[in-house]
Scaffold this motif. Structure first.
Motif, short mmCIF file in Angstrom:
data_model
loop_
_atom_site.label_atom_id
_atom_site.label_comp_id
_atom_site.label_asym_id
_atom_site.label_seq_id
_atom_site.Cartn_x
_atom_site.Cartn_y
_atom_site.Cartn_z
N SER A 88 -27.89 -21.75 -13.96
CA SER A 88 -28.57 -22.42 -12.85
C SER A 88 -29.20 -23.70 -13.38
CB SER A 88 -29.67 -21.52 -12.27
OG SER A 88 -30.69 -21.31 -13.25
N GLY A 89 -29.65 -24.55 -12.48
CA GLY A 89 -30.34 -25.77 -12.91
C GLY A 89 -31.63 -25.43 -13.63
N ILE A 90 -32.35 -24.47 -13.09
CA ILE A 90 -33.58 -24.02 -13.77
C ILE A 90 -33.23 -23.43 -15.15
CG2 ILE A 90 -35.41 -22.25 -13.72
CD1 ILE A 90 -36.08 -24.72 -12.07
N TYR A 114 -39.12 -30.94 -8.26
CA TYR A 114 -38.68 -29.78 -7.47
C TYR A 114 -39.65 -28.63 -7.69
CZ TYR A 114 -36.10 -25.45 -6.68
OH TYR A 114 -35.75 -24.19 -6.29
N ASN A 161 -37.12 -35.08 -5.83
CA ASN A 161 -37.02 -34.11 -4.75
C ASN A 161 -38.44 -33.69 -4.37
OD1 ASN A 161 -36.59 -31.91 -3.12
ND2 ASN A 161 -35.53 -30.69 -4.64
N ASP A 186 -33.72 -35.42 -14.77
CA ASP A 186 -33.01 -34.53 -13.85
C ASP A 186 -32.23 -35.43 -12.88
OD1 ASP A 186 -33.81 -31.53 -12.05
OD2 ASP A 186 -32.21 -32.97 -11.66
N SER A 208 -28.87 -29.57 -11.51
CA SER A 208 -28.55 -28.36 -10.77
C SER A 208 -27.11 -28.55 -10.31
CB SER A 208 -29.47 -28.19 -9.55
OG SER A 208 -28.97 -27.14 -8.74
N THR A 210 -25.42 -26.58 -8.90
CA THR A 210 -25.37 -25.91 -7.60
C THR A 210 -25.15 -26.92 -6.48
OG1 THR A 210 -27.10 -24.48 -8.53
CG2 THR A 210 -26.74 -24.33 -6.14
N LYS A 211 -25.64 -28.11 -6.69
CA LYS A 211 -25.70 -29.15 -5.66
C LYS A 211 -24.42 -29.96 -5.62
CE LYS A 211 -29.92 -27.61 -5.10
NZ LYS A 211 -30.08 -26.68 -6.22
N GLY A 221 -25.41 -23.06 -10.58
CA GLY A 221 -25.10 -23.41 -11.96
C GLY A 221 -25.95 -24.56 -12.44
N VAL A 344 -32.25 -24.27 2.44
CA VAL A 344 -32.55 -25.01 1.22
C VAL A 344 -31.24 -25.26 0.49
CG1 VAL A 344 -34.89 -24.10 1.08
CG2 VAL A 344 -33.01 -22.89 -0.08
N SER A 345 -31.35 -25.90 -0.66
CA SER A 345 -30.24 -26.46 -1.41
C SER A 345 -29.78 -27.77 -0.76
CB SER A 345 -29.07 -25.49 -1.61
OG SER A 345 -28.29 -25.95 -2.72
N THR A 360 -38.95 -25.35 -0.23
CA THR A 360 -38.63 -25.62 -1.64
C THR A 360 -39.82 -26.01 -2.50
OG1 THR A 360 -38.14 -27.90 -1.00
CG2 THR A 360 -36.27 -26.37 -1.18
N ARG A 380 -36.76 -32.74 4.86
CA ARG A 380 -35.72 -33.22 3.95
C ARG A 380 -34.35 -32.97 4.54
NH1 ARG A 380 -34.72 -30.15 -1.59
NH2 ARG A 380 -33.17 -29.09 -0.30
C1 LIG Z 1 -33.05 -24.31 -3.55
C2 LIG Z 1 -32.93 -25.27 -4.69
C3 LIG Z 1 -33.25 -26.60 -4.64
N1 LIG Z 1 -33.29 -27.35 -5.77
C4 LIG Z 1 -33.03 -26.98 -6.98
C5 LIG Z 1 -33.18 -27.96 -8.07
C6 LIG Z 1 -33.16 -27.54 -9.40
C7 LIG Z 1 -32.92 -26.08 -9.76
O1 LIG Z 1 -31.54 -25.82 -9.66
P1 LIG Z 1 -31.01 -24.33 -9.38
O2 LIG Z 1 -31.39 -23.99 -7.94
O3 LIG Z 1 -31.68 -23.42 -10.39
O4 LIG Z 1 -29.51 -24.44 -9.58
C8 LIG Z 1 -33.33 -28.48 -10.42
N2 LIG Z 1 -33.53 -29.79 -10.14
C9 LIG Z 1 -33.59 -30.23 -8.86
C10 LIG Z 1 -33.83 -31.70 -8.61
C11 LIG Z 1 -33.41 -29.33 -7.79
O5 LIG Z 1 -33.46 -29.80 -6.53
C12 LIG Z 1 -33.61 -27.33 -3.41
O6 LIG Z 1 -34.34 -28.36 -3.57
O7 LIG Z 1 -33.17 -27.00 -2.29
#
Ligand SMILES: C/C=C(/N=C/c1c(COP(=O)(O)O)cnc(C)c1O)C(=O)O
Length: 403
Positions: A88-90, A114, A161, A186, A208, A210-211, A221, A344-345, A360, A380
């Protein structure tokens, strides 16, 4: 077969870098190595690979051939030496910072991050003696005044964010370098299509995935790229032993597939977001729109310098807005939509809308949200790939119903 690593355009590298089908039985799509462990030819070979004296894989919590390709490709796209994929990004953020920071070290971070990143800093790192100092990094002089020999990392998102703050990477990197501090950016919102922080002096870039990188709302991821020495350390300590935040090979395959269209998708996200931002800015129910592509955007000059594709400036797919009726109007706007989903996301094909203060960025207390520039009324919007007229029509119908 042309050398798949030869320098070439962004999209070409996103599709070809690091992979030659003729090395894999002609398979055009890279194989997915669904394996937890790797067999050694002999006890000595196993020992040599473990000791890092011979090439090879040991165990998929450490490395995997499918992830290798994604890591090499992301390093190429970001202009870095090496990369590491995480679950994940985290996972990318925590594996990196747990590896780099010791008790007594300081990390200087921007005012807006975030929510879960903010929470990791204050409810994770701080508990173990790391000093977390917030600075308004949009004003480089605040960093110059705050940085000291205990500062080990300077960390920020650009755009941030959810309120779209931009940080001048070149300016921050110059100051951080003078104090031997690492710069960690980031780059989730911009992606390497629009911003390449390594080229501007950053040491580490996290995503992230994921985005936008995955881009289809079907995976979670993370990615971190930087110099090989530091990435190897994050892999062997932060990932292998301290977090175990491992990406599955199938996820890596899906992100490799996403990268093939990343430049194309960002072009569409950017063009649609520009049109949507202009439509929102002219609606009577909207009090303010934060979008780098608007002439009203306070940091438009920095956006033009820092958010650039091979074809010129481009400002991303994310918009923040406030309505005249504050939080209640924001929630009514969200609830009045029919195609656009409240979720979210971000960075997906589907346009998504959410309320940071209660979603978020709910890890911030109300007082912290005010201090860190996240107003209760902020909404957002992640502008997707649908026909832009349909996105606008959905928003206007709901906005018209407010007045
Ligand atoms: C629900 C998640 C949101 N964001 C996440 C996020 C992460 C963390 O990334 P994982 O969600 O762990 O892949 C790291 N860095 C940034 C700038 C992010 O926006 C969201 O904002 O909607």
């Amino acid at each position: 077969m042309r050398d798949s690593n030869s320098p070439s355009g962004f999209a070409t590298r996103a599709i070809h870098h690091g992979y030659d089908p003729l090395d894999h039985g002609g398979s055009l799509a890279p194989p997915v190595h669904m394996t937890s462990t790797f067999v050694f030819g002999s006890a000595d070979q196993g020992g040599a690979i473990f000791a890092g004296e011979a090439p090879g894989h040991v165990y998929s919590r450490i490395s995997n051939p499918t992830l290798d390709l994604l890591e090499q490709r992301m390093a190429s796209l970001e202009g870095a030496e090496a990369g590491l994929a995480t679950g994940s990004g985290i996972g990318a953020i925590t594996a990196s910072l747990w590896t780099i920071l010791q008790p007594g070290d300081e990390i200087i971070v921007d005012e807006t991050l975030y929510g879960c990143t903010f929470s990791f800093l204050h409810h994770g790192l701080e508990k173990f003696g790391v000093i977390v100092t917030h600075c308004d990094l949009t004003e480089p002089d605040t960093l110059r005044r705050a940085i000291s020999n205990r500062t080990k990392v300077v960390y920020f998102e650009t755009p941030a964010n959810p309120n779209m703050r931009l940080v001048d990477i070149d300016a921050i990197a110059k100051i951080a370098k003078s104090a031997d501090a690492l710069v960690m950016v980031d780059n989730t919102y911009a992606t390497p299509v629009l911003t390449r922080p390594i080229e501007r002096g950053a040491d580490l870039v996290v995503h992230s995935a994921t985005k936008y990188l995955g881009g289809h709302g079907d995976l979670v991821g993370g990615i971190v790229v930087g110099c090989k020495e530091l990435i190897d350390e994050i892999r062997l300590y932060g990932l292998k032993d301290m977090t175990g935040a491992v990406m599955a090979p199938m996820t890596a395959m899906l992100i490799l597939r996403g990268l093939k269209t990343l430049e194309l998708r960002m072009e569409r996200h950017c063009s649609s977001a520009q049109t949507v931002a202009e439509a929102l800015a002219s609606h009577p129910a909207v009090a303010s729109v934060l979008y780098p592509g608007l002439s009203s955007f306070a940091q438009r000059e920095l956006a033009d310098l820092q958010m650039t594709t091979e074809a010129g400036p481009a400002y991303g797919g994310m918009i923040a807005l406030e309505l005249h009726g504050g939080i209640e109007a924001g929630k009514a706007l969200i609830d009045g939509l029919s195609m656009i989903h409240c979720a979210v996301s971000l960075g997906d094909a589907e346009t998504l809308i959410q309320h940071p203060a209660s979603m978020t960025h709910s890890p911030y207390t109300p007082e912290e949200r005010i201090r860190h520039g996240i107003s209760d009324g902020l909404v957002r919007l992640s502008v997707g790939l649908e026909a832009v007229d349909d996105i606008i029509a959905d928003l206007i119908v709901s906005l018209d119903a407010l007045s």
